[in-house]
Design an enzyme around this catalytic site. Structure first.
Site, PDB file in Angstrom:
ATOM      1  N   CYS A  74       0.791  -1.230   0.000  1.00 47.65           N
ATOM      2  CA  CYS A  74       0.000   0.000   0.000  1.00 47.65           C
ATOM      3  C   CYS A  74       0.824   1.282   0.000  1.00 47.65           C
ATOM      4  CB  CYS A  74      -0.948  -0.014   1.187  1.00 47.65           C
ATOM      5  SG  CYS A  74      -0.198  -0.589   2.724  1.00 47.65           S
ATOM      6  N   HIS A 137      -1.277   7.381   4.229  1.00 44.86           N
ATOM      7  CA  HIS A 137      -0.270   6.320   4.345  1.00 44.86           C
ATOM      8  C   HIS A 137       1.094   6.656   3.747  1.00 44.86           C
ATOM      9  CE1 HIS A 137      -0.279   1.718   5.210  1.00 44.86           C
ATOM     10  NE2 HIS A 137      -0.242   2.442   6.316  1.00 44.86           N
ATOM     11  N   ASN A 285      -2.835  -2.182  -4.639  1.00 44.00           N
ATOM     12  CA  ASN A 285      -2.053  -3.404  -4.846  1.00 44.00           C
ATOM     13  C   ASN A 285      -3.034  -4.562  -4.991  1.00 44.00           C
ATOM     14  OD1 ASN A 285      -1.351  -2.624  -1.564  1.00 44.00           O
ATOM     15  ND2 ASN A 285      -2.587  -4.442  -1.957  1.00 44.00           N
TER      16      ASN A 285
END
Length: 517
Positions: A74, A137, A285
């Protein structure tokens, strides 16, 4: 007839170019799902009937059947999208050990390099109003968060929704509204891990609706980065979708993600700005095969998230732009999540900075003329190692590895997929003689092409110079994901004092992070 077809095509291209040059820059929406697989989509053959809105989007737009994440995990994949560059260039990796996937847990000291020019920063040159909704993230410390990296608005979290934690040894993840924390997952934004029920996806959808409501009639365009994470473990869905899917909680979450897509596209049509808005749907992903029956579906591709086999990086990809993209089209253009960076800047009329090398290509010619194919390689990186490369129909593995283990019959990241000499527990170096597959004939990477065959030699004669040039010209960024420290966890984020939810910060004790795979 041939002449008339050519004339019609040239007229279409001219009209599209006139629109791009003469009219207001298009709004841009990037929908990035979390751990959703290629095979989760109805248009790719999934049987569960969970994605009617995404399937409609595919029917109204262009499907990219050969679209890839920037990484099989990620955080680095999202860094690739936001920067248009491979994580090895931006420093968004770790070299603590060979070929290990690194990301941004709470303990990570670093984040996206502060010298990287991210997509919302550059879009400001064309007066775009930008918002991110969902999971960032790319680093949770203040200097790395979206409001300091070009976004005008932010609703979501710097981390994934792991938890619940005790707020003593580990703090729960903060949820931000713009610059300030407004609560934490589990304590303020409820996720019931027992039932799998949470209203967070509905909150994200409402935030997207509000942003479009506020900006649809402005003279300046908008950029919405919509990145909900309900399909990431621990999976959740709202009461509206709880128990609705035959695939359980994961399917419930997929249905709610699909609903959000329908709401957003429907709102664009309601306001009459669908023809002024470029939308792209994909995932960060491949599906997490280690979750077995509680995760997603990678279709015919081997393995999944964490690996550089096809299942780890081949993603659904849909481009939607009514009036510009011909409905119902499919392309086999090799596409990458990094292309969304480059294409967005092209649509905004912004030139790429000339002081660094970019890996994304401009897909605009393909959007206008689907049969056109731009030749380019796809590099598959795992941490600090180039594991594989795809050129045309052929994929060459320079390294093979799933994950460490002792049982030759069992692979966590390749559940139920034992392929001799392909799925392996040890890191196997094939640089001297790469393992070659024809991905179009053999998408499951089951049948190795014999190095003695002319097909192997002809394919490698094309691939090897591309890899040599890549490695010889590569300037690696300084790795930013090497160090971890409990003191940098989400103890006292900005705004915590306003809601009385600051936690004591422990002493600093930085150590090298340990990345197992």
């Amino acid at each position: 007839k041939s002449y008339l077809r050519r004339m019609k095509l040239q007229l279409l291209i001219l009209l599209c170019l006139v629109h791009l040059v003469c009219c207001k820059n298009p709004n841009i929406i990037i929908m990035l799902m979390d751990d959703m697989g290629w095979g989760d989509m109805g248009y790719n053959g999934n049987w569960a009937s969970e994605t009617p809105n995404i399937d409609k989007m595919a029917a109204e737009g262009m499907v990219f059947q050969d679209f890839y994440a920037g990484n099989p995990l990620c955080s680095p994949s999202r860094a690739a999208l936001m920067s248009g560059r491979l994580p090895i260039r931006t420093g968004f990796y770790s070299d603590n050990a060979h070929a290990r996937n690194a990301y941004t847990p709470q303990t990570i000291v670093g984040g996206i390099n502060e010298g990287e020019l991210l997509l919302p920063q550059l879009l400001k040159q064309a007066s775009y109003r930008s918002k991110i909704i969902g999971k960032w993230h790319l680093g949770h410390r203040n200097q790395y968060l979206p409001f300091n990296r070009g976004f005008d608005e932010f609703f979501g979290s710097g981390n994934c929704h792991f938890g619940p934690y005790d707020d003593i040894k580990t703090p729960n993840m903060p949820v931000y509204k713009n610059h300030e924390m407004v609560g934490r997952y589990y304590t303020n934004f409820t996720i019931n891990k027992g039932s799998g029920i949470s209203n967070i996806s509905q909150i994200f959808i409402s935030e997207a609706v509000s942003f479009i409501d506020e900006n649809h009639d402005k003279e300046t365009p908008f950029f919405l980065y919509y990145t909900p994470d309900a399909t990431h473990d621990p999976t959740y869905a709202s009461e509206m979708f709880h128990g609705k899917s035959a695939r359980g909680r994961y399917g419930d979450a997929v249905m709610e993600m699909d609903y959000g897509v329908g709401v957003i596209l429907g709102l664009l049509k309601k306001y009459g700005i669908d023809q002024d808005t470029f939308v792209f749907f994909t995932s960060d992903n491949g599906a997490a095969t280690y979750r077995r029956s509680t995760g997603g579906d990678n279709g015919p591709f081997v393995c999944g998230k964490e690996t550089t086999y096809e299942g780890g990086m081949r993603e659904p990809g849909i481009a939607w732009w009514p009036g510009t993209i011909k409905p119902g089209t499919t392309t086999h253009q090799l596409g990458s999540i990094m292309d969304l960076f480059t294409t967005s800047l092209s649509l905004a009329g912004i030139k790429l900075p000339s002081d660094r090398r970019y890996d994304g290509i401009d897909l605009t010619p393909v959007l206008i003329r689907p049969q056109q194919i731009v030749s380019r390689p796809i590099f598959y990186y795992r941490g600090n190692e180039m594991m594989a490369v795809r050129v045309g129909s052929y994929k060459a593995h320079y390294w093979l590895w799933t994950e460490f283990g002792n049982d030759p019959r069992y692979f966590t990241f390749c559940q139920g997929q034992l392929i001799p000499n392909v799925t392996v527990h040890d890191q196997v170096n094939h640089t001297a003689q790469p393992v070659l597959f024809n991905i179009n004939r053999d998408p499951g990477e089951k049948f190795i092409i014999n190095p003695h065959l002319a097909e192997y030699k002809d394919a490698m004669a094309i691939i090897e110079p591309i890899v040599a040039d890549h490695k010889n010209t590569l300037v690696k960024g300084k790795p930013s994901l090497n160090y971890c420290d409990k003191s940098v966890m989400n103890w006292a984020p900005q705004g915590c004092e306003n809601i009385g939810y600051c936690l004591p910060i422990p002493p600093s004790n930085p150590k090298k992070c340990v990345w197992d795979h």
